[in-house]
Design a protein around this motif. Structure first.
Motif, PDB file in Angstrom:
ATOM      1  N   LEU A 191      -7.243   3.610  17.020  1.00  0.00           N
ATOM      2  CA  LEU A 191      -7.208   2.422  16.180  1.00  0.00           C
ATOM      3  C   LEU A 191      -6.644   1.200  16.903  1.00  0.00           C
ATOM      4  CD1 LEU A 191      -5.995   3.951  12.796  1.00  0.00           C
ATOM      5  CD2 LEU A 191      -8.160   2.762  13.177  1.00  0.00           C
ATOM      6  N   LEU A 192      -6.021   1.402  18.038  1.00  0.00           N
ATOM      7  CA  LEU A 192      -5.312   0.311  18.704  1.00  0.00           C
ATOM      8  C   LEU A 192      -6.253  -0.830  19.088  1.00  0.00           C
ATOM      9  CD1 LEU A 192      -2.611  -0.694  19.819  1.00  0.00           C
ATOM     10  CD2 LEU A 192      -3.152   0.481  21.967  1.00  0.00           C
ATOM     11  N   GLU A 193      -7.328  -0.520  19.775  1.00  0.00           N
ATOM     12  CA  GLU A 193      -8.235  -1.570  20.237  1.00  0.00           C
ATOM     13  C   GLU A 193      -8.969  -2.258  19.087  1.00  0.00           C
ATOM     14  OE1 GLU A 193     -12.032  -2.094  23.298  1.00  0.00           O
ATOM     15  OE2 GLU A 193     -10.646  -0.397  23.520  1.00  0.00           O
ATOM     16  N   PRO A 216      -1.017   5.502  10.314  1.00  0.00           N
ATOM     17  CA  PRO A 216      -2.164   5.951   9.512  1.00  0.00           C
ATOM     18  C   PRO A 216      -1.938   7.308   8.857  1.00  0.00           C
ATOM     19  CG  PRO A 216      -2.889   5.036  11.595  1.00  0.00           C
ATOM     20  CD  PRO A 216      -1.398   5.157  11.679  1.00  0.00           C
ATOM     21  N   TYR A 217      -1.284   8.216   9.592  1.00  0.00           N
ATOM     22  CA  TYR A 217      -0.852   9.475   8.988  1.00  0.00           C
ATOM     23  C   TYR A 217       0.662   9.444   8.877  1.00  0.00           C
ATOM     24  CZ  TYR A 217       0.364  14.343   8.319  1.00  0.00           C
ATOM     25  OH  TYR A 217       0.903  15.499   7.821  1.00  0.00           O
ATOM     26  N   LEU A 218       1.174   9.555   7.663  1.00  0.00           N
ATOM     27  CA  LEU A 218       2.609   9.478   7.425  1.00  0.00           C
ATOM     28  C   LEU A 218       3.165  10.881   7.247  1.00  0.00           C
ATOM     29  CD1 LEU A 218       4.932   7.486   7.095  1.00  0.00           C
ATOM     30  CD2 LEU A 218       4.468   7.451   4.639  1.00  0.00           C
ATOM     31  N   SER A 219       3.999  11.293   8.172  1.00  0.00           N
ATOM     32  CA  SER A 219       4.555  12.649   8.149  1.00  0.00           C
ATOM     33  C   SER A 219       5.760  12.742   7.224  1.00  0.00           C
ATOM     34  CB  SER A 219       4.960  13.063   9.566  1.00  0.00           C
ATOM     35  OG  SER A 219       5.772  12.069  10.146  1.00  0.00           O
ATOM     36  N   TYR A 220       6.261  13.940   7.078  1.00  0.00           N
ATOM     37  CA  TYR A 220       7.423  14.249   6.246  1.00  0.00           C
ATOM     38  C   TYR A 220       7.260  13.754   4.815  1.00  0.00           C
ATOM     39  CZ  TYR A 220      10.111  16.350   9.968  1.00  0.00           C
ATOM     40  OH  TYR A 220      10.544  17.216  10.954  1.00  0.00           O
ATOM     41  N   MET A 221       6.171  14.185   4.184  1.00  0.00           N
ATOM     42  CA  MET A 221       5.947  13.881   2.778  1.00  0.00           C
ATOM     43  C   MET A 221       5.920  15.143   1.908  1.00  0.00           C
ATOM     44  SD  MET A 221       5.803  10.619   2.373  1.00  0.00           S
ATOM     45  CE  MET A 221       5.118  10.530   0.725  1.00  0.00           C
ATOM     46  N   ARG A 222       5.809  16.312   2.531  1.00  0.00           N
ATOM     47  CA  ARG A 222       5.603  17.530   1.746  1.00  0.00           C
ATOM     48  C   ARG A 222       6.870  17.978   1.002  1.00  0.00           C
ATOM     49  NH1 ARG A 222       3.020  21.556   3.889  1.00  0.00           N
ATOM     50  NH2 ARG A 222       2.246  20.580   5.779  1.00  0.00           N
ATOM     51  N   GLN A 223       8.039  17.852   1.636  1.00  0.00           N
ATOM     52  CA  GLN A 223       9.276  18.343   1.011  1.00  0.00           C
ATOM     53  C   GLN A 223       9.861  17.222   0.155  1.00  0.00           C
ATOM     54  OE1 GLN A 223      10.306  21.584   1.818  1.00  0.00           O
ATOM     55  NE2 GLN A 223      12.001  21.586   0.366  1.00  0.00           N
ATOM     56  N   ASP A 224       9.366  17.137  -1.096  1.00  0.00           N
ATOM     57  CA  ASP A 224       9.760  16.033  -1.969  1.00  0.00           C
ATOM     58  C   ASP A 224      10.715  16.447  -3.077  1.00  0.00           C
ATOM     59  OD1 ASP A 224       7.969  17.516  -3.419  1.00  0.00           O
ATOM     60  OD2 ASP A 224       6.449  15.938  -3.560  1.00  0.00           O
ATOM     61  N   THR A 226     -11.575  10.981  10.114  1.00  0.00           N
ATOM     62  CA  THR A 226     -11.403   9.578  10.451  1.00  0.00           C
ATOM     63  C   THR A 226     -10.474   9.484  11.662  1.00  0.00           C
ATOM     64  OG1 THR A 226      -9.406   9.093   9.155  1.00  0.00           O
ATOM     65  CG2 THR A 226     -11.514   9.072   7.972  1.00  0.00           C
ATOM     66  N   ASN A 227     -10.330   8.272  12.185  1.00  0.00           N
ATOM     67  CA  ASN A 227      -9.516   8.098  13.391  1.00  0.00           C
ATOM     68  C   ASN A 227      -8.062   7.754  13.073  1.00  0.00           C
ATOM     69  OD1 ASN A 227     -10.251   5.586  12.418  1.00  0.00           O
ATOM     70  ND2 ASN A 227     -10.848   4.741  14.397  1.00  0.00           N
ATOM     71  N   ILE A 266     -15.326   8.687  12.110  1.00  0.00           N
ATOM     72  CA  ILE A 266     -15.327   7.655  11.070  1.00  0.00           C
ATOM     73  C   ILE A 266     -14.182   6.689  11.358  1.00  0.00           C
ATOM     74  CG2 ILE A 266     -15.150   7.196   8.596  1.00  0.00           C
ATOM     75  CD1 ILE A 266     -16.103  10.063   8.087  1.00  0.00           C
ATOM     76  N   ASP A 267     -14.521   5.418  11.535  1.00  0.00           N
ATOM     77  CA  ASP A 267     -13.519   4.393  11.832  1.00  0.00           C
ATOM     78  C   ASP A 267     -12.956   3.822  10.541  1.00  0.00           C
ATOM     79  OD1 ASP A 267     -11.941   2.463  13.005  1.00  0.00           O
ATOM     80  OD2 ASP A 267     -13.615   1.105  13.434  1.00  0.00           O
ATOM     81  N   ILE A 268     -11.637   3.909  10.381  1.00  0.00           N
ATOM     82  CA  ILE A 268     -11.002   3.432   9.155  1.00  0.00           C
ATOM     83  C   ILE A 268     -10.422   2.025   9.322  1.00  0.00           C
ATOM     84  CG2 ILE A 268      -8.635   4.270   9.493  1.00  0.00           C
ATOM     85  CD1 ILE A 268      -8.973   5.478   6.574  1.00  0.00           C
ATOM     86  N   THR A 269     -10.696   1.380  10.459  1.00  0.00           N
ATOM     87  CA  THR A 269     -10.197   0.021  10.686  1.00  0.00           C
ATOM     88  C   THR A 269     -10.557  -0.941   9.557  1.00  0.00           C
ATOM     89  OG1 THR A 269     -10.309   0.320  13.086  1.00  0.00           O
ATOM     90  CG2 THR A 269     -10.211  -1.930  12.284  1.00  0.00           C
TER      91      THR A 269
END
Length: 308
Positions: free
Chosen positions: A22-24, A96-104, A277-278, A287-290
């Motif tokens: 996604l950077l470019e 784009p992917y946010l970790s540490y969401m499962r243990q709520d 997606t990327n 699949i580009d989510i930009t």
């Protein structure tokens, strides 16, 4: 002479510690400038970082892959804080992917509620956050745990757009939690869908039971999911479809984590195509989510520019 890089215009800097697909496209779409870093590990494993772009009074955007976060989080904090110390007017994070969401919640006495701890820690180092389809299970919104402005981008529209180009499909949701999501994608892409019933017996032990799909046996089944981690849910879904006489099976997901090479196991199990997606770098990124990320990022950049 200094070898630090200075910008040619008042445009945001965009940084990333690791290469990211996604950077470019994001840098180009934002009319921004790529930030330059030097990084390496010392022999004892500690992390070295140098910001080579002049960021004083500039808006900075960091794109971070937070899959497998334990090895990436400390270098990310070093980058975010260094940008602030060097005078950046704001530091926004695109994860784009946010970790540490499962243990709520605390399921057993003494368990750490890591989603809340992680959110509180990360919020201290950023001015805003953009992410894609975080696992909001017991939380209704990110601002229940994050203390900075945030935007959640939906992955369903971009999956639906990709599926619209395909014919004679049956969309398959692996469990009841996916029904609202899969039904939305089905409505946008004009394909029929069914929802399975999932029984979880552990982190890597699940069972998926499908309804009667005899009428769809001539179609290609496409399993739809938001995130593939261990791959066990998808694997069980593949086996359930095969037991119902469907052998043309594909899978499309927003986030592909693919722990323990589960992508290879899924192909061996019978998937003819695996697409993500990327959001997380992987060979399956098709699949580009930009375009979906862009309005959210622009809105937050404009918000902070106006208030600043």
């Amino acid at each position: 002479m200094s070898d630090r890089v200075t910008p040619n215009a008042e445009a945001p800097w965009v940084f990333s510690l690791q290469p990211h697909p996604l950077l470019e496209p994001l840098t180009a779409a934002l009319d921004a400038q790529p930030g330059h870093l030097e990084s390496r590990q010392f022999p004892d494993g500690e992390f070295y970082l140098r910001v080579c772009s002049t960021v004083e009074n500039r808006r900075c955007v960091v794109v971070a892959d937070l899959s497998h976060p334990d090895e990436k989080y400390l270098p990310l904090i070093f980058l975010l804080e260094t940008l602030r110390e060097l005078g950046a007017s704001e530091v926004g994070l695109i994860a784009p992917y946010l970790s540490y969401m499962r243990q709520d919640c605390r399921f057993a006495d003494g368990e750490a509620i890591t989603s809340r701890i992680f959110a509180q820690s990360l919020s201290r180092h950023i001015d805003w956050l953009v992410t894609v389809d975080p696992h909001l299970h017991r939380y209704h919104a990110l601002d229940e745990i994050y203390t900075v402005p945030s935007r959640v981008v939906q992955g369903a529209p971009v999956l639906a757009q990709w599926l619209t180009t395909k014919n004679n499909l049956l969309l398959v949701g692996p469990d009841s939690e996916s029904e609202q999501w899969v039904s939305s994608i089905a409505g946008l892409s004009q394909h029929p869908y069914v929802i399975g019933e999932k029984h979880r017996f552990g982190d890597r032990h699940v069972e998926v039971i499908l309804p009667d799909i005899e009428v769809y046996r001539d179609r290609t089944a496409v399993i739809i999911d938001d995130v593939i981690s261990s791959g066990q849910t998808i694997l069980q879904c593949v086996q359930a479809l095969q037991s119902r006489g469907i052998d043309k099976i594909q899978c499309v997901a927003v986030h592909g984590i693919f722990a323990d090479d589960s992508d290879k196991a899924l192909i061996v199990a019978g998937l003819s195509q695996l697409v993500t997606t990327n959001t997380v770098p992987h060979p399956t990124n098709a699949i580009d989510i930009t375009p979906q990320l862009l309005p959210a990022v622009i809105a937050l950049l404009q918000r902070t520019k106006n208030t600043g």
